[in-house]
Structure formats: C-alpha cells, structure tokens
Design an enzyme around this catalytic site. Structure first.
Site, PDB file in Angstrom:
ATOM      1  N   THR A 121       0.869  -1.183   0.000  1.00 45.89           N
ATOM      2  CA  THR A 121       0.000   0.000   0.000  1.00 45.89           C
ATOM      3  C   THR A 121       0.904   1.232   0.000  1.00 45.89           C
ATOM      4  OG1 THR A 121      -0.219  -0.239   2.412  1.00 45.89           O
ATOM      5  CG2 THR A 121      -2.000  -1.109   1.052  1.00 45.89           C
ATOM      6  N   LYS A 179       3.863  -6.934   4.142  1.00 48.85           N
ATOM      7  CA  LYS A 179       3.612  -5.544   3.777  1.00 48.85           C
ATOM      8  C   LYS A 179       3.332  -4.777   5.055  1.00 48.85           C
ATOM      9  CE  LYS A 179       0.291  -3.432   3.465  1.00 48.85           C
ATOM     10  NZ  LYS A 179      -0.353  -2.417   4.389  1.00 48.85           N
ATOM     11  N   THR A 232       0.644  -6.914  13.416  1.00 48.42           N
ATOM     12  CA  THR A 232       0.752  -5.521  12.984  1.00 48.42           C
ATOM     13  C   THR A 232       0.924  -5.288  11.483  1.00 48.42           C
ATOM     14  OG1 THR A 232       3.149  -5.372  13.350  1.00 48.42           O
ATOM     15  CG2 THR A 232       1.752  -4.945  15.225  1.00 48.42           C
ATOM     16  N   GLU A 249       6.634   4.626   7.340  1.00 49.10           N
ATOM     17  CA  GLU A 249       6.185   5.793   6.579  1.00 49.10           C
ATOM     18  C   GLU A 249       6.993   7.030   6.961  1.00 49.10           C
ATOM     19  OE1 GLU A 249       1.541   4.544   5.752  1.00 49.10           O
ATOM     20  OE2 GLU A 249       2.021   5.713   7.534  1.00 49.10           O
ATOM     21  N   ASN A 277       0.124  10.472   6.003  1.00 51.79           N
ATOM     22  CA  ASN A 277      -1.117  10.086   6.673  1.00 51.79           C
ATOM     23  C   ASN A 277      -2.169  11.193   6.637  1.00 51.79           C
ATOM     24  OD1 ASN A 277      -0.857   7.266   7.978  1.00 51.79           O
ATOM     25  ND2 ASN A 277       1.121   8.224   8.315  1.00 51.79           N
TER      26      ASN A 277
END
Length: 476
Positions: A205, A234, A245, A332, A471
């Site tokens: 993703t 992933k 997680t 991220e 985010n």
C-alpha cells in the site's frame, strides 16, 4: 488551484513570512514516501532481492485488478497456492474492530483444524474492514472463488483458502472486479523469483518497496535435504503489536504436523512481528500466516521435544525477525532504523514493556529524526513504562530503579558506545560525537535497568515531517 487563485494575495503574503527552511520543505518533493510512479527509492533498492530459493510445491502470482480506481497497472491481487493440501496457521489482530477477512480466515482454520489448506488470496487497495455483513460476504466470496481453482475437498469441512485485505478502512470491496480476476491470477501462478516478487508487490500500500525473503536450511533428522522457507510482508504504517501488525505470508516445504504450527508461529511472532513499532497503532486487518506442505520430504516434525522442532523454531523465528525488520525499514517517512535493547531486567515481560514504551514515544522518535541526542526523552519513557495499565498483569510491570538505570547510544559502525547516563548519573556528552552517531541510518539505544538478567529487543523508526504528510492525505 482555484481556491488559491481566489485568495492569491493572502497566499503570497503567507509565503513571504514563512521561514526559508519551511518554505524549502513545502516546495520539495517527497523523499521518503513511495513515489507516485511506483519506482523504488534509491536508498531502498538494496532491500529488494534479485534472486531467491523458494520452497517446493508452492506457486505464486501478482495480478492487476484496479481495486483503487487510481491504480491503472500495478498488481494488487496476490495468490499463494500449494500444489497439495498443506498444514497452516495464522495469528490475527487483537483490535476489537476486526476486518471481515480476519473473521472469515480464523473461522476457516478452526473448522479445518489447521489442515487441508490450499491457498492464500490477498487484495490491496481496500481493507474490507468495518463493512458489516456485506463485507463478510465479500471475504467469503473471495475465498470461495480461490477454492474453485482447485479440486474440491471431500472432507466436508468447507473452504480451504485464507483471505487477507489491506488498504482503506470503511469501504466495500469492488468484489466483482476481484472475483473476475482470481481465475486469471490462478492461471498466472509460477515458481520463479519474478513470480514471488510480483506477489510481494501486489500486497503493498504505502510501502516503498516489496518485502520478500527466502533461504535454505537443514534439519538434524534429514541433513542431506535442503529445506526452504520464503515469505513476504507488507506494512509501513499503522504498525504496533499486539499480534502481527501487518500482513505476512510465509511458506515452507518442511513436513510439519498441523497441530504444531500454531505454537511455532506464535513463538516466532512474539520475537519478530510483535517486537516492531512504527506509530503505535494496531491495525484492524493484521494477519500473518504460514503454510507448510512437506514437499521436500524427510521425517515429519511431529513432536515439540524433538531436535528437529527446536532447530526449525529457531530458523523460523530468525527468518520472521528479518522479515519484520523490513517493515520498520520502510516505516512511513522514516529516515532511521532503531534497535532498542533493554537488559538487566527482573523479567522479560518488564524489559519488553520498557522497550515498547520507548519505541512508540513521539518525543523520542522526533528527537531521533532531528538528530538530537535528547536522552532525557528516552529516560522519561523508561520511567513511565512502569505505570500499570488497566488489566495489566502485575508481573508485566517493569521494576524501574532510577539509581540503577543506564542509557547509551550504540553506533552502527562498530565504534565505542556513547554513554549518556550511568546508574542514574548523567554523563558529560560529547555533542559532536553524538551528532556523528545520529547521522547514521542505523542506531541502537541500550537501556540497562540494573535489576536482573532478562532482556528484550524492539525495532522502531523515527517520526519525520513526511509521516504527517503521508497520513494527512492517505485516502487521496
């Protein structure tokens, strides 16, 4: 852009009064997040394997569906299949809002007693979470369509496919598009490295690179047989225990009794996927599954007291740990990979609590991003880790004695550690040396509690401006 034109004068004024450093940041392109064209950032290419050794009897594929309308060509449907029915086990999220594929897959494994499993089918682009009865029906349809690709089981226990989904929460799957492509995904199954890499890409993703590992090993009872294990995972955000997680699929050609796989997987996950944290959020969809088909032959591992069991458990745990670390390396917006090692604890549970607390501290993580040797934040997190949370067993509350606690930075280049605190007394810090250590991508934080012999490790990353950017517009 129309909105900016309507208030262009005020926009220009605001630009003029912004600090130059901030303006440069706003004008710069994203560096640590996944490029919109799908290319792998140069700094991450080294983590993508160019070859692999994959377990016998397993076939995989990655197929484009277009689950998200913006995805015009990238694979977003992964299929992992065993040529014969095999043993399987999975661990799932403990989030109370559990996605439909989690519920459907857990029920299937329970119904089949972890035996007779044929495949794992995974879509990215939509999590199929918090989607009500319709979402559950969609997950069931995905499993049923995958099952149609194989000879129907005759044991009367129903379907034999594990289902996973990842992506945005609260949206229904474009189920007909997915069902239409599952037969094509089956036709595209293969055993080459490219097939495995394509499948790893299909489950991504916000990941910036596909996460795939494979290796060979042997067991004491069959030293001449080369067994293999391969896995893909992933995850880049919404990463924190309790469970796994993220999504992960692991396959091995070792013959293992189905009754033993759940314990083997749970033990491996505890020290791997349950010891990583990116942002402290545990997803609704977390699932890690393992398939074992025995295609390599040899003596079946059927006893927890056997030497084969012990060797495989270590191999499996080490493998899962390396796979989990790739998730942290792709956090991220992350710029650092941080190992947190807590030693001299009265209990392992207490050491894990301290490490976990440090790993999810926003103040620690932002200091690391800013290359600031702010050890006070590490000490602060260590100190409040002993505050018992509601329902937390008393033996899991770490015993912190300030006068016995020490903190150090361990450089990744093998040079001597930088001691920040010794037995509660602060050291005179060489800020130049600290800055040199914090320039490295990898760093270890060592905390000695001075009260026992138990230890624990966690892996985490820093928080950057980019994390907020990714985010802040995740759904767009």
């Amino acid at each position: 852009m129309a909105a900016l034109n309507l208030c262009s004068s005020s926009f220009q004024v605001s630009r003029l009064i912004r600090p130059a450093s901030l303006q440069r940041s706003l004008n710069s392109s994203r560096y640590y997040s996944a490029p919109v064209d799908g290319t792998i950032p140069p700094a991450k290419i080294k983590y993508v394997p160019t070859t692999g050794t994959y377990p016998k009897g397993f076939l995989v594929s990655g197929t484009h569906v277009g689950v998200k309308a913006t995805n015009k060509s990238s694979p977003d449907l992964a299929f992992l299949a065993s040529e014969t029915p095999c043993a399987a086990a999975a661990v799932f999220t403990k989030n109370k809002f559990q996605a439909a594929p989690v519920t459907v897959s857990r029920d299937m494994l329970k119904r089949r007693n972890n035996a007779g499993i044929r495949s794992i089918i995974v879509n990215s682009g939509c999590a199929n979470a918090v989607t009500g009865k319709g979402g559950k029906e969609d997950a069931e349809k995905m499993g049923e369509e995958a099952d149609k690709c194989f000879e129907a089981p005759t044991d009367g226990k129903g379907g034999s496919s594990i289902v996973m989904s990842t992506g945005v929460i609260g949206q229904r799957l474009p189920i007909q598009k997915i069902l239409h492509k599952i037969p094509l995904a089956y036709d595209g199954l293969g055993a080459s490295h490219d097939h495995w890499l394509s499948a790893a890409r299909a489950i991504c993703t916000t990941d910036t690179f596909p996460k795939l590992i494979s290796r060979e090993f042997s067991l004491p009872s069959s030293p001449s047989i080369k067994y293999r294990i391969a896995g893909m995972t992933k995850g880049a955000g919404m990463i924190h225990p309790n469970m796994a997680t993220l999504l992960g699929m692991i396959a091995t050609d070792v013959p293992i009794a189905a009754s033993l796989l759940p314990t083997l997987l749970t033990n491996a996950v505890k020290k791997s996927f349950n010891s990583i944290s990116i942002d402290g959020d545990t997803s609704t969809n977390d699932t890690v599954a393992v398939l074992a088909n025995g295609a390599a032959g040899g003596v079946e591992v059927n006893s927890e007291s056997s030497e084969d069991y012990a060797v495989f458990q270590k191999t499996f745990t080490d493998f899962a740990t390396d796979l989990a670390k790739l998730v942290v390396r792709d956090g991220e917006g992350a710029t650092k990979f941080v190992t947190i090692r807590v030693t001299e604890s009265p209990s392992e549970a207490g050491a894990r609590k301290v490490a976990s607390t440090i790993a999810r501290s926003p103040l620690v993580k932002t200091a690391l991003y800013g290359k600031d040797a702010n050890w006070g934040r590490i000490l602060c997190a260590t100190g409040y880790s002993q505050i018992s949370e509601p329902g937390m067993p008393i033996n899991e509350v770490p015993d912190i004695v300030p006068e016995k606690t020490s903190v150090s930075f361990i450089p990744s280049d093998g040079s001597p550690e930088l001691k920040l605190l010794i037995n509660g007394e602060p050291e005179s810090i060489d800020e130049v040396r600290a800055a040199e250590i914090l320039e490295h991508e990898d760093l270890e934080i060592l905390v000695k509690l001075g009260g026992g012999s138990e230890a624990a490790m966690y892996w985490t990353c820093d928080y950057s401006h980019e994390y907020v950017t990714i985010n802040g517009d995740y759904r767009t």
